[in-house]
Scaffold this active site. Structure first.
Site, PDB file in Angstrom:
ATOM      1  N   LYS A 124       0.859  -1.192   0.000  1.00  0.00           N
ATOM      2  CA  LYS A 124       0.000   0.000   0.000  1.00  0.00           C
ATOM      3  C   LYS A 124       0.891   1.236   0.000  1.00  0.00           C
ATOM      4  CE  LYS A 124      -4.349  -1.635   1.550  1.00  0.00           C
ATOM      5  NZ  LYS A 124      -4.660  -1.803   2.979  1.00  0.00           N
ATOM      6  N   HIS A 127       2.217   6.985   2.588  1.00  0.00           N
ATOM      7  CA  HIS A 127       1.754   8.343   2.277  1.00  0.00           C
ATOM      8  C   HIS A 127       1.949   9.304   3.429  1.00  0.00           C
ATOM      9  CE1 HIS A 127      -1.870   7.587   4.607  1.00  0.00           C
ATOM     10  NE2 HIS A 127      -2.022   6.461   3.957  1.00  0.00           N
ATOM     11  N   HIS A 130       1.509   8.663   7.063  1.00  0.00           N
ATOM     12  CA  HIS A 130       2.470   7.887   7.864  1.00  0.00           C
ATOM     13  C   HIS A 130       3.613   8.736   8.397  1.00  0.00           C
ATOM     14  CE1 HIS A 130       0.806   4.635   5.142  1.00  0.00           C
ATOM     15  NE2 HIS A 130       0.498   4.233   6.354  1.00  0.00           N
TER      16      HIS A 130
END
Ligand code: ARG
Length: 559
Positions: A124, A127, A130
């Protein structure tokens, strides 16, 4: 010297520890009143007396000395004055002797702290959401190490779940080995997004089947899964390197596959497991919470089940003093449930689990949208910040050597500092212009102050030493007091899980130094004043560098 600690140890208040007293000591708003103040209303309850009386009594029993030269009681406050010349030589000599270790201590020795942070999801996007967990966790890691703790950094990978079945299904349909190998996480994410956009019932079934194959140990499915995981980790490790982040363990959710059953058995044994619509749950209604789901009706485990197993594993493996989870506040309920279940299981160490919650980060233009394909990758934010830093540096100082390296330090520092400057629970709006401002409350401002101090020191010929019994002026005293406060600040930051304390401290010290720099001559001063000011400059440089390095931020020599 840490004056708050020093004062606290000279006071006795029944039922209150020296640590608690030290934590209550503050800097008075106006330095005419004193250098430190203890508000006594905090102790009115335990002492069953009015704050005014408490302050009077404590004043009478306090014996002044070479370090604290005056005490006064005013309106329920106990005010202390530090012996300025004594303070100055003490602090400066200590910093110049300790250098890079100024502010460190061994209070944590023999204790282990586990920190679960960043905890990325395999396949995933990594982004901007995070950013906080990564840099707050990374800073806490460094802060605790600095205080002598044994620290275990854990990246609790999100590597479990049906999404991997989907990914394999998408890869088999549309994927190509070379493209995925070279495109890495972006190629993987594209496949995943495409699956979610196009999947019909049949594909969903296929994905479930692939997930089952991973679970049952099928060779091909597992090889693909491991490959996706490797590509993701390769990618995130590059970013960790840029942000100065390290981990000691990458044991993710999958690691607990075979460690959940014993926990489930124990829950059964202790009569905590209940059936509800075919699922197995722990009822938490008496504690005002929704139930903690342990097994779904099809027997599948859940996020919480894996966290229970992980907590038990960490306790058994590391025998932690504390285990921190640096995770967004959206997961408040999840952690409350997990901690409660462990407590109900009779784990007395459940009290040592701490959810270090933080707020959301969004971009100024509102770009942090969860709509498909509109995610802001952290990598892009970092690159943009470095590019902008380069442009600013190039304009301000076109002849600077190492412009590229400097832009890296400045740009990356700005990303980290931007996420750390505010109290962690606040939602923040990330603005490139704001984090890169030379004048604002930024890492750039602090780095620039370091470059200024470096430049002063590089122009000084010959040696200098801290003069004895020099009486500092007002600007110098402000810097000295701030320098003296650093070790206590590091401890406070650790105790409250707030790297922002250190970020704010660095800005405050830099402001005080700059005020001094503007108001006082340094290189052209005479005699003791010159030695003192050079020592002050060097001590400030050490302290600012130490503060920034605890946040993972480097300092260029020149800017
Ligand atoms: N991977 C999770 C997420 O992105 C965070 C995991 C946090 N750690 C934990 N032990 N639950 O939401």
């Amino acid at each position: 010297m840490d004056y708050k600690q020093y004062i606290a140890h000279k006071l006795t208040i029944e039922g209150v520890s020296a640590e608690e007293i030290a934590a209550a000591i503050a800097l008075p708003p106006n330095s005419e009143m004193g250098d430190y103040a203890l508000p006594c209303f905090k102790f009115a309850k335990v002492m069953r007396k009015s704050p005014v009386m408490i302050a009077e009594e404590l004043k009478t029993s306090f014996i002044t000395d070479d370090v604290i030269s005056e005490v006064s009681a005013v309106n329920g406050y106990l005010n202390f004055k530090v012996n300025k010349s004594g303070l100055a030589d003490n602090v400066l000599n200590r910093i110049l002797a300790e250098g890079e270790s100024y502010g460190s201590s061994d209070i944590g020795s023999g204790k282990t702290i586990c920190i679960d942070y960043s905890s990325v999801n395999i396949a995933k996007p990594f982004h901007i959401g995070h950013l906080s967990t990564t840099v707050i966790g990374g800073a806490l890691y460094k802060i605790y190490k600095f205080l002598g703790y044994n620290v275990v950094g854990i990246n609790h990978l999100g590597d479990y779940g049906t999404q991997f079945g989907k990914l394999i299904s998408a890869y088999k349909r549309w994927g190509n080995r070379e493209e995925v190998q070279s495109g890495g996480i972006h190629a993987i994410n594209d496949l995943y997004v495409r699956f979610n956009n196009e999947a019909d019932e049949q594909m969903e079934n296929e994905a479930r089947e692939y997930f089952r194959l991973i679970e049952s140990g099928d060779k091909e499915a597992n090889e693909l899964f491991e490959w996706f995981k490797e590509l993701t980790l390769e990618y995130v490790k590059e970013i960790y390197k840029k942000l100065n982040i390290t981990f000691d363990s990458y044991a993710g959710e999958r690691f607990y596959t075979d460690k959940m059953q014993p926990v489930i058995d124990e829950l059964k044994e202790k009569n905590l497991l209940k059936e509800s619509n075919g699922a197995q749950i722990v009822d938490l209604e008496p504690y005002g919470m929704s139930p903690c789901l342990i097994l779904r009706s099809d027997g599948a485990s859940l996020y919480a089940t894996r966290d229970l197993a992980a907590a038990v594993y960490r306790k058994n493996t590391y025998d932690f003093y504390k285990c921190l989870y640096v995770v967004a506040y959206q997961q408040n309920l999840h952690f409350k449930q997990v901690f409660k279940v462990l407590e109900l299981m009779g784990k007395d160490w459940a009290k040592d689990l701490v959810h270090v919650a933080y707020g959301m980060v969004s971009l100024e233009d509102g770009a942090m949208s969860t709509r498909k394909g509109k995610v802001v990758w952290l990598e892009d934010v970092i690159n943009k910040c470095v590019e902008k830093a380069y442009a600013i540096i190039n304009e301000k100082n076109p002849d600077l050597e190492n412009k590229k390296e400097t832009a890296q330090l400045v740009g990356i520092g700005a990303v980290i500092f931007g996420a750390l400057y505010n109290n962690k629970i606040k939602d923040i709006v990330f603005s490139y212009d704001k984090v890169l401002s030379f004048e604002g409350e930024t890492s750039v401002y602090v780095q620039y102050t370091c470059a200024r101090a470096n430049s002063v020191l590089s122009k000084c010929e010959g040696e200098f030493a801290v003069p004895q019994s020099y009486s500092p002026n007002a600007q110098e005293s402000e810097v000295i007091k701030s320098l003296a406060a650093f070790p206590g600040m590091v401890r406070d930051a650790a105790e409250k899980y707030e790297p922002s304390y250190i970020a704010r401290y660095a800005v405050d010290l830099a402001q005080k130094y700059n005020k001094f720099y503007i108001d006082c001559k340094i290189l052209t001063a005479e005699g003791d004043a010159k030695d003192f000011r050079l020592s002050l400059t060097k001590a400030t440089l050490y302290t600012l560098k130490n503060a920034l390095s605890l946040l993972g931020i480097g300092v260029p020599e020149k800017m």
